[in-house]
Design a protein around this motif. Structure first.
Motif, PDB file in Angstrom:
ATOM      1  N   MET A   1     -45.190  -8.940  45.224  1.00 19.03           N
ATOM      2  CA  MET A   1     -44.623  -9.356  43.949  1.00 19.03           C
ATOM      3  C   MET A   1     -45.255 -10.666  43.490  1.00 19.03           C
ATOM      4  O   MET A   1     -45.740 -11.452  44.298  1.00 19.03           O
ATOM      5  N   MET A   2     -45.287 -10.873  42.176  1.00 19.82           N
ATOM      6  CA  MET A   2     -45.803 -12.123  41.633  1.00 19.82           C
ATOM      7  C   MET A   2     -44.806 -13.236  41.945  1.00 19.82           C
ATOM      8  O   MET A   2     -43.653 -13.171  41.518  1.00 19.82           O
ATOM      9  N   SER A   3     -45.246 -14.243  42.699  1.00 23.89           N
ATOM     10  CA  SER A   3     -44.318 -15.332  43.026  1.00 23.89           C
ATOM     11  C   SER A   3     -44.975 -16.709  42.950  1.00 23.89           C
ATOM     12  O   SER A   3     -44.296 -17.718  43.095  1.00 23.89           O
ATOM     13  N   VAL A   4     -46.278 -16.761  42.744  1.00 23.17           N
ATOM     14  CA  VAL A   4     -46.993 -18.025  42.524  1.00 23.17           C
ATOM     15  C   VAL A   4     -47.617 -17.936  41.134  1.00 23.17           C
ATOM     16  O   VAL A   4     -48.266 -16.943  40.807  1.00 23.17           O
ATOM     17  N   PHE A   5     -47.419 -18.965  40.319  1.00 24.77           N
ATOM     18  CA  PHE A   5     -47.789 -18.859  38.909  1.00 24.77           C
ATOM     19  C   PHE A   5     -48.783 -19.940  38.493  1.00 24.77           C
ATOM     20  O   PHE A   5     -48.705 -21.089  38.951  1.00 24.77           O
ATOM     21  N   LEU A   6     -49.709 -19.538  37.642  1.00 21.24           N
ATOM     22  CA  LEU A   6     -50.708 -20.448  37.091  1.00 21.24           C
ATOM     23  C   LEU A   6     -50.211 -20.949  35.747  1.00 21.24           C
ATOM     24  O   LEU A   6     -49.986 -20.172  34.814  1.00 21.24           O
ATOM     25  N   MET A   7     -50.007 -22.260  35.670  1.00 24.07           N
ATOM     26  CA  MET A   7     -49.460 -22.871  34.472  1.00 24.07           C
ATOM     27  C   MET A   7     -50.560 -23.638  33.728  1.00 24.07           C
ATOM     28  O   MET A   7     -51.423 -24.251  34.345  1.00 24.07           O
TER      29      MET A   7
ATOM     30  N   TRP B   1     -50.171 -14.997  41.102  1.00 26.09           N
ATOM     31  CA  TRP B   1     -50.693 -14.463  42.358  1.00 26.09           C
ATOM     32  C   TRP B   1     -49.587 -13.709  43.087  1.00 26.09           C
ATOM     33  O   TRP B   1     -48.407 -13.998  42.902  1.00 26.09           O
ATOM     34  N   TYR B   2     -50.007 -12.753  43.915  1.00 23.52           N
ATOM     35  CA  TYR B   2     -49.050 -12.123  44.822  1.00 23.52           C
ATOM     36  C   TYR B   2     -48.526 -13.162  45.808  1.00 23.52           C
ATOM     37  O   TYR B   2     -49.257 -14.061  46.220  1.00 23.52           O
ATOM     38  N   GLY B   3     -47.268 -13.003  46.205  1.00 21.71           N
ATOM     39  CA  GLY B   3     -46.714 -13.860  47.241  1.00 21.71           C
ATOM     40  C   GLY B   3     -47.067 -13.322  48.610  1.00 21.71           C
ATOM     41  O   GLY B   3     -47.765 -12.310  48.748  1.00 21.71           O
ATOM     42  N   THR B   4     -46.610 -13.998  49.634  1.00 21.83           N
ATOM     43  CA  THR B   4     -46.817 -13.557  51.013  1.00 21.83           C
ATOM     44  C   THR B   4     -45.460 -13.453  51.695  1.00 21.83           C
ATOM     45  O   THR B   4     -44.439 -13.867  51.154  1.00 21.83           O
ATOM     46  N   GLY B   5     -45.467 -12.896  52.900  1.00 24.01           N
ATOM     47  CA  GLY B   5     -44.216 -12.775  53.656  1.00 24.01           C
ATOM     48  C   GLY B   5     -43.206 -11.913  52.932  1.00 24.01           C
ATOM     49  O   GLY B   5     -43.514 -10.807  52.481  1.00 24.01           O
ATOM     50  N   GLN B   6     -41.994 -12.410  52.773  1.00 20.83           N
ATOM     51  CA  GLN B   6     -40.926 -11.650  52.131  1.00 20.83           C
ATOM     52  C   GLN B   6     -41.213 -11.400  50.648  1.00 20.83           C
ATOM     53  O   GLN B   6     -40.632 -10.514  50.038  1.00 20.83           O
ATOM     54  N   LYS B   7     -42.100 -12.198  50.065  1.00 17.86           N
ATOM     55  CA  LYS B   7     -42.449 -12.025  48.651  1.00 17.86           C
ATOM     56  C   LYS B   7     -43.750 -11.254  48.469  1.00 17.86           C
ATOM     57  O   LYS B   7     -44.344 -11.247  47.393  1.00 17.86           O
ATOM     58  N   GLY B   8     -44.244 -10.633  49.539  1.00 17.48           N
ATOM     59  CA  GLY B   8     -45.453  -9.821  49.453  1.00 17.48           C
ATOM     60  C   GLY B   8     -45.277  -8.672  48.475  1.00 17.48           C
ATOM     61  O   GLY B   8     -44.229  -8.027  48.440  1.00 17.48           O
TER      62      GLY B   8
ATOM     63  N   HIS C   1     -37.659 -21.016  41.128  1.00 16.28           N
ATOM     64  CA  HIS C   1     -36.993 -19.774  40.718  1.00 16.28           C
ATOM     65  C   HIS C   1     -36.203 -19.193  41.881  1.00 16.28           C
ATOM     66  O   HIS C   1     -36.683 -19.168  43.019  1.00 16.28           O
ATOM     67  N   ASP C   2     -34.993 -18.693  41.616  1.00 16.99           N
ATOM     68  CA  ASP C   2     -34.259 -17.988  42.656  1.00 16.99           C
ATOM     69  C   ASP C   2     -34.747 -16.544  42.724  1.00 16.99           C
ATOM     70  O   ASP C   2     -35.551 -16.092  41.901  1.00 16.99           O
TER      71      ASP C   2
END
Length: 666
Positions: free
Chosen positions: A538-544, A529-536, A564-565
């Motif tokens: 970019m993919m930053s939430v992942f489905l495992m 999923w796309y992230g929010t805020g500073q991570k808007g 992840h850093d």
């Protein structure tokens, strides 16, 4: 010679005219010169050149040359050209202008560190917009700088905002939704506002923070879409693109300045943040500070003492992870209380006479169905307690066995499944009792006060299980883990109650020995999923997920967004081979079994080519939204990227079931 001078002046004049004509034809998205504030070196220009430039700007800039001069203090001299009230009025308007508020937000955002951000705010509330003194509304300024703390509820999510503005601006709804995927609805609205053919932005920012506050207050009372649209239509003509952008960010409770209550309140007064943690009352704090000083620039010289307020939530004291017995003994050398960490919901109880309020860990009101029975039993447990504030946890208790039921059973539908069960309040601390704040009393004394004034009511109001220990901690930890309990909370016997501070210690099996005792599984990245805020954007939430060999299908296990850093996240944007499906359940590929609530923005092009990550968490648990037979991971995090493994050697569904069995039976 005269001809040359005349020709030179003519060329300069034509050049100025041409430049401003070019500016006048700029695209809507191009930054505009709205006033003389946007012109560098204005004060160094001659009066003639200033007048010439002013002729190209809106009429509202007339007199700008006078306003740009430093405002001098009022005097009694008859030679004063302007009355004091006129100068001060202009100054107050500027300090309260939305334009200056926007600039302040930008300045806060542009500096990286906590001290730098605090200093930016302190400078503004000390020197104001002209660098001399601040004469604005300090209380309103602070409240607007903390929209996530001093919250209004607007009933407007990002997609609803896009829908409203697509109609107001005559913009393409799908195009706006595509822009929204970059993660900032406020920026999306600004872009489409500035390019709208239906509504044009104002040439100059003329709104004040009071205008915005009144607008937001009324908006918070509107629920119908047509009423919300009408209200937005009333302010849009007065907004520049950036004005509307900051208003949307206020609605979203996120100014994108990376500054919280501590950054802002420390700028006002050294004691302000601590007072806020205790009282949560911004109004009283700022008013008391202002009452102690003639101006905000001198607020740091007097101490303030804002006490507890009944029926107003207090930031709860928190616990930090403790990774070893040695660490615990070092931090509590005088001894400690070891308390069972129950798998329930934290509740702060306020009782003032016959009035009750119950607040969650996040200081929101607790849903009534969870606590309504407690109002009957608390007065019986505290027969002489007229006014009190308790820190506690609520669980559903099996009345036959006396054992707590699993986390999540307090939900209204889940609760109905357990007929022989009661909501039980486990009391572990007391912050206030009959007119006296207990915050500064040591834990040992607070506990004595609790035990002296509370009578347990079985399965309704009970003490949290707590023992005073010196060196028996290791045995206690082993016992808790074997019983399958969540863990322990350790508290210094001499420790005071510090709202918002993490001075307690929590021990869980996934904290011990570097996390080696945590439940973990090697799972494959199936989507993102796309992230929010500073991570808007970019993919930053992942489905495992994992592979089910028996059905030749991939199943979902958990979402993960920690571990992840920033550098690794940046690399993953290109390393992961993903297909964008924008949460469209009709585009989920046949190889993936995924419930509708878990449909991501992206899915793997080929799951067998995706990386394997080790996912650890507090425990392997059940969650019906996931398709691996409901198996999931509680509090998941990425502990390492398993570059040594591929999909064949990752944890399969069958292996995951075995892991669940062993984690529950060892």
């Amino acid at each position: 010679m005269i001809v040359n001078i005349f020709l030179q002046q003519y060329i300069i004049s034509i050049t100025k005219w041409f430049v401003f004509q070019v500016f006048a034809k700029q695209r809507a998205t191009t930054a505009k010169i709205e006033s003389v504030d946007d012109i560098g070196g204005w004060d160094s220009l001659t009066a003639e050149d200033q007048d010439h430039i002013l002729s190209f700007l809106p009429d509202s800039n007339s007199g700008a040359r006078e306003r740009k001069q430093p405002i001098k203090p009022a005097t009694t001299s008859p030679s004063t050209s302007k009355p004091a009230s006129s100068s001060v009025g202009t100054k107050i308007d500027k300090d309260n202008s939305l334009r200056e508020f926007r600039r302040l937000c930008a300045d806060i955002s542009n500096v990286p560190g906590y001290i730098d951000k605090t200093n930016v705010v302190k400078k503004f509330i000390t020197l104001g917009s002209d660098g001399v003194s601040y004469n604005g509304d300090l209380l309103l300024l602070i409240k607007l700088l903390l929209p996530g703390v001093v919250k209004r509820i607007y009933n407007l999510q990002s997609k609803q905002i896009v829908k409203l503005f697509s109609r107001l601006l005559g913009a393409d709804h799908d195009e706006m939704l595509e822009s929204l995927e970059l993660g900032d609805v406020a920026e999306t609205v600004r872009i489409f506002f500035e390019s709208s053919q239906r509504l044009s932005p104002s040439n100059k920012s003329c709104l004040t923070i009071h205008d915005v506050d009144r607008f937001l207050e009324h908006l918070s009372k509107l629920t119908r879409e047509e009423d919300q649209m009408s209200h937005f239509a009333s302010i849009i003509p007065k907004c520049t693109g950036n004005d509307l952008k900051i208003i949307i960010r206020l609605i979203k409770h996120d100014l994108r300045i990376n500054a919280g209550a501590k950054h802002i309140l420390d700028a006002v007064h050294p004691d302000a943040y601590e007072a806020f943690q205790t009282s949560r009352d911004i109004n009283s704090i700022i008013k008391k500070i202002a009452g102690n000083s003639s101006s905000p620039s001198k607020t740091g010289t007097n101490t303030i003492d804002i006490g507890l307020s009944l029926l107003t939530p207090v930031l709860p004291m928190l616990a930090q992870a403790c990774k070893s017995v040695e660490e615990a003994m070092k931090k509590c050398p005088n001894g400690m209380y070891s308390e069972i960490k129950y798998d329930g919901e934290r509740v702060q109880v306020h009782k003032s006479g016959k009035n009750f309020k119950f607040f969650s860990r996040s200081l929101k009101p607790v849903l009534p169905h969870k606590v309504k029975t407690l109002e009957e039993f608390i007065p019986k447990a505290f027969r002489h307690g007229n006014d009190l504030i308790l820190d506690s946890e609520i669980l559903l208790i099996d009345t036959n066995s006396g054992k707590p039921l699993p986390f999540g059973s307090l939900g209204i539908h889940k609760k109905n499944e357990f007929k022989d069960a009661n909501v039980c309040l486990f009391v572990f601390d007391c912050m206030f009792y009959n007119g006296e704040s207990l915050l500064h009393k040591p834990m040992k004394e607070r506990r004595k006060i609790m035990h002296a004034n509370m009578t347990e009511i079985p399965n309704r109001i009970v003490f949290s299980e707590m023992e005073e220990i010196q060196k028996e901690l290791e045995k206690m930890i082993t016992k808790v883990i074997r019983l399958g309990l969540e863990g322990l909370v350790l508290k210094d016997i001499n420790g005071i109650y510090e709202p918002g501070k993490r001075h307690w210690l929590k021990v869980k099996k996934d904290y011990l020995f570097g996390g080696s005792m945590a439940d973990s599984a090697d799972l494959v990245v199936l989507g993102a999923w796309y992230g929010t805020g500073q991570k808007g954007g970019m993919m930053s939430v992942f489905l495992m997920g994992c592979y089910d060999e028996s059905r030749n299908i991939w199943c979902t296990v958990t979402k993960v967004h920690t571990g992840h850093d920033d550098e690794t996240l940046e690399k993953l944007q290109t390393e992961l081979d993903m297909v964008k499906i924008s949460k469209d359940s009709l585009k989920v590929p046949p190889w993936l079994k995924c419930n509708k609530t878990m449909v991501p923005d992206f899915v793997a092009k080929d799951p067998k080519e995706q990386p394997v990550w080790e996912i650890a968490g507090a425990e392997l648990t059940k969650n019906v939204v996931h398709t691996a037979d409901g198996i999931s991971v509680r509090f998941p995090r990425v502990t390492r990227i398993r570059s040594d493994k591929d999909w064949k050697s990752a944890t399969s569904l069958q292996e995951l079931k075995v892991l669940v069995f062993y984690s529950k039976n060892t």
